[in-house]
Design an enzyme around this catalytic site. Structure first.
Site, PDB file in Angstrom:
ATOM      1  N   GLU A 298     -70.288 -81.271  35.951  1.00  0.00           N
ATOM      2  CA  GLU A 298     -70.014 -82.078  34.761  1.00  0.00           C
ATOM      3  C   GLU A 298     -68.795 -82.982  34.960  1.00  0.00           C
ATOM      4  OE1 GLU A 298     -71.857 -79.548  31.129  1.00  0.00           O
ATOM      5  OE2 GLU A 298     -69.855 -78.931  31.741  1.00  0.00           O
ATOM      6  N   ASP A 371     -78.205 -73.359  30.058  1.00  0.00           N
ATOM      7  CA  ASP A 371     -76.863 -73.409  29.467  1.00  0.00           C
ATOM      8  C   ASP A 371     -76.819 -72.674  28.138  1.00  0.00           C
ATOM      9  OD1 ASP A 371     -74.253 -74.010  28.848  1.00  0.00           O
ATOM     10  OD2 ASP A 371     -74.592 -76.126  28.446  1.00  0.00           O
ATOM     11  N   GLU A 399     -72.432 -71.541  20.416  1.00  0.00           N
ATOM     12  CA  GLU A 399     -72.579 -72.979  20.651  1.00  0.00           C
ATOM     13  C   GLU A 399     -73.971 -73.477  20.302  1.00  0.00           C
ATOM     14  OE1 GLU A 399     -72.234 -76.142  24.384  1.00  0.00           O
ATOM     15  OE2 GLU A 399     -71.718 -74.043  24.670  1.00  0.00           O
TER      16      GLU A 399
END
Length: 705
Positions: A298, A371, A399
């Site tokens: 990332e 993820d 999340e």
């Protein structure tokens, strides 16, 4: 006369019991007085004193915590003595290197609780072992269990049990939904917030023994002398609770703060810089735990910037640790743009490096290959790196699971991964046995949870989010514990001890994760959430900074069907698993329905083993999932008399939001996928009253566009 009346009123008010709303700050360490008269009498008779000798700091902490807990539970102070009182019954705490605890002979964290004569004795091979035993004994009392002829022994199944904080120097928390960072860097090291001690107590009570205090997207500032002084102060708070501090490090730190022209791990100057910095850290913090690293993922810098691999980078840091008692945890969450399937990237980079890492290195692997989705198959690296110890990384913060709004108990999700069978060495080769080192005889083992903790008074935003922190610690200690049993413990210690209410809450909690999956990503759908803040549905997302940040990359909806073909005729990601797993997941007919669309592109009219077509099953799950939130509301309403009114109202309000947003998810996904299936909404379900354009507008508002 008026004065006398006023004085009488004040006296009555002063004498009245003070009903203070439960703000959640005490977590599961409430230590409220035992209400059952018979149990209270038994506990008082067994705990007339606490005896603990020696100068071990953690043993001292254990004695103080035991006195604190007993005073609350028994409603009276319990004195601490240097030696047992011959005329009374009490609790003895002792460090005994030969204590009879299960597990490895080298394990120092195990405890033994037994009745010896008229006394209860808590032993451990270290002060930490005694402390864990004390918390186990207090848990016994908090949950109303007998202490007569008590005999308990336990040792952790995993050596390194860590919380990973994604906290930043400016006080923000990446993926944080409970306020700001609890670390007040502008006040450290001069002022130590009392909250730090309560945080350490909570962690120690569930067996967590390490804290990585900063974001894996790290700032080099943490390695400066200014910040190391602050970290030293935090380490001083954690140490008496058996907790070691770790740092996430920025790979390019030698350039950013060291003045070097490179961060190449094979450059001698870079190697010397890290060695000197590591020695500096240990000079300040002798029990420093080590480094956590996110590199070449990332956009973060890493050894690949210099043509090196992950083992080159990790081993350089391991060499810098030298003889210091520390480890390197190198994250395997790596992916680059342009791959045909992001699912495979970590495997492709790390599998060839198996056996090439230093003995001080553990590779940290997320529970699934994408993820932290609401449901993922276990990561294919588990079982594929037998010569490398792997740390399991799970996300406690929600999340992709409703953040701090939706009630989702995550122990079933953690267990689903831990209990998954890799079959790499035959049946029974579970992820848990990979992680604890027993499958491949590794000396080191670790598990990490991304923390859901912030400055909100109740620590976790959603009051029920505390249960996920608690459950992670309990499973890190013993992954064989049933998720419902952990929920029962937490409920009794945190919400209520009324048996019927406890049973209702446990049922609600244990079903909540499956409910969430049904109304968001059923049948193996994944990564169809909103782009900007990962909240709410956006299955139509087709444009982003890169293809694998879109929803259409994953669900592959078209006129023929739905799902990502990861078999040999597709990306072939299924080939990363063992033959036994491939056989089970290799065809739609044998693949578990929960993973169906992870591995197969299935026709809209294809019959499933439920007797419904794919389309009808998809709609059924979305509708019944959303309706199940109404069931959750009803069950929660039924326990109102047994739960603190303020806390009950808080959760009830969040459940109302959850119901509204479950309908939002249902309508957005059903209406969007219907544009491909061209199938009607099956009976007995009604067509949504709003249009796809309506729900797209709502998503735009939530995504702050």
């Amino acid at each position: 006369m008026l004065l006398r009346s006023l004085l009488l009123l004040l006296a009555v008010v002063a004498a009245a019991p003070q009903c203070v709303a439960d703000d959640g700050y005490r977590l599961w360490l409430k230590y409220d007085r035992v209400a059952d008269a018979a149990r209270l009498a038994q506990y008082r008779a067994a705990a007339q004193f606490v005896a603990a000798g020696g100068g071990d700091a953690v043993l001292t902490t254990a004695a103080a915590e035991l006195q604190r807990g007993l005073q609350g539970l028994l409603g009276q102070a319990v004195p601490r003595l240097a030696a047992p009182a011959s005329t009374k019954r009490g609790i003895l705490l002792a460090i005994d290197p030969s204590a009879n605890v299960p597990g490895s002979p080298t394990s120092r964290d195990g405890y033994q609780i037994s009745t010896q004569g008229k006394n209860l004795v808590v032993k451990g091979r270290s002060g930490a072992g005694v402390l864990y035993g004390v918390f186990a004994l207090l848990r016994q009392l908090q949950t109303g269990q007998s202490v007569a002829n008590l005999s308990l022994t336990s040792s952790p199944r995993i050596q390194y049990r860590l919380l990973n904080h994604w906290d930043n120097p400016n006080g923000t928390v990446e993926r944080g939904y409970a306020g700001s960072s609890i670390w007040k860097w502008n006040e450290l090291p001069q002022r130590l917030d009392p909250r730090y001690t309560d945080y350490a107590r909570a962690n120690a009570s569930i067996g967590i023994n390490g804290v990585a205090i900063n974001n894996v997207n790290a700032s080099a500032r943490y390695l400066t002398a200014e910040y190391l002084d602050k970290v030293k102060a935090l380490a001083g708070v954690m140490r008496p609770y058996g907790i070691r501090v770790y740092l996430s490090v920025f790979w390019a730190a030698p350039k950013v703060i060291g003045g070097l022209k490179t961060a190449d791990p094979l450059d001698p100057q870079v190697q010397q810089w890290w060695k000197a910095k590591t020695d500096e850290i240990y000079q300040a913090i002798p029990d420093f735990g080590g480094f956590l690293v996110k590199a070449n993922s990332e956009g973060e810098p890493g050894p690949q910037d210099y043509g090196r691999n992950h083992a080159d980078g990790a081993n350089m840091l391991a060499t810098a640790l030298g003889t210091h008692d520390g480890i390197v945890m190198w994250r395997a969450f790596v992916y680059k743009a342009g791959s045909d399937d992001r699912f495979k990237q970590a495997y492709e980079e790390f599998k060839p490096l198996d056996g090439k890492f230093s003995p001080k290195v553990l590779v940290q692997v997320k529970n699934g290959p994408i993820d932290f989705q609401a449901r993922e198959p276990f990561h294919p690296l588990f079982g594929a790196m037998p010569r490398t110890p792997l740390v399991l990384e799970v996300q406690i913060t929600q999340e992709y699971l409703g953040m701090a709004t939706h009630l989702v108990y995550l122990a079933p999700m953690f267990k689903e991964c831990l209990d998954a069978d890799t079959q790499t060495k035959g049946p029974g080769s579970t992820v848990a046995r990979v992680v604890d080192g027993s499958l491949d005889q590794h000396r080191l083992s670790g598990i990490a949870g991304v923390a859901n903790i912030g400055t909100d008074r109740n620590w976790t935003g959603h009051p029920m989010g505390q249960a996920n922190w608690y459950a992670f610690g309990r499973l890190a200690w013993d992954y064989t514990l049933p998720s419902a049993a952990i929920a029962k413990e937490w409920t009794q210690m945190t919400l209520t001890r009324e048996p019927k209410a406890v049973a209702t809450i446990v049922e609600l909690m244990d079903r909540s994760r499956d409910v969430y999956v049904r109304y968001t990503t059923p049948l193996g759908l994944h990564h169809i959430m909103g782009q900007n803040i990962h909240y709410g549905p956006e299955p139509w997302l087709a444009q982003a900074g890169r293809a694998d940040w879109t929803a259409v990359y994953y669900h592959k909806a078209d006129s023929l069907g739905l799902g990502f073909n990861r078999t040999a005729t597709g990306s072939n990601a299924l080939a990363l698993y063992s033959a036994g797993v491939q056989q089970q997941w290799g065809t739609p007919a044998t693949c578990p329905l929960n993973y169906l669309l992870w591995f197969h592109h299935v026709g809209w009219k294809q019959p499933l083993r439920t007797g419904r077509t794919l389309w009808n099953e998809l709609v059924t799950r979305y509708y019944t999932g959303a309706d199940s939130v109404t069931w959750m509301q009803q069950r929660w309403a039924s326990v109102q008399p047994a739960v603190d009114p303020a806390l009950h109202a808080d959760v009830a309000a969040r459940l109302a939001i959850q119901r509204r947003e479950a309908l939002w998810w249902r309508d957005a996904c059903v209406l969007y996928f219907q544009t491909f299936s061209k199938q009607p909404i099956p009976a007995p379900f009604s067509t949504p009253t709003r249009t796809l354009a309506d729900v797209k507008t709502l998503v735009d508002l939530y995504q702050l566009k």
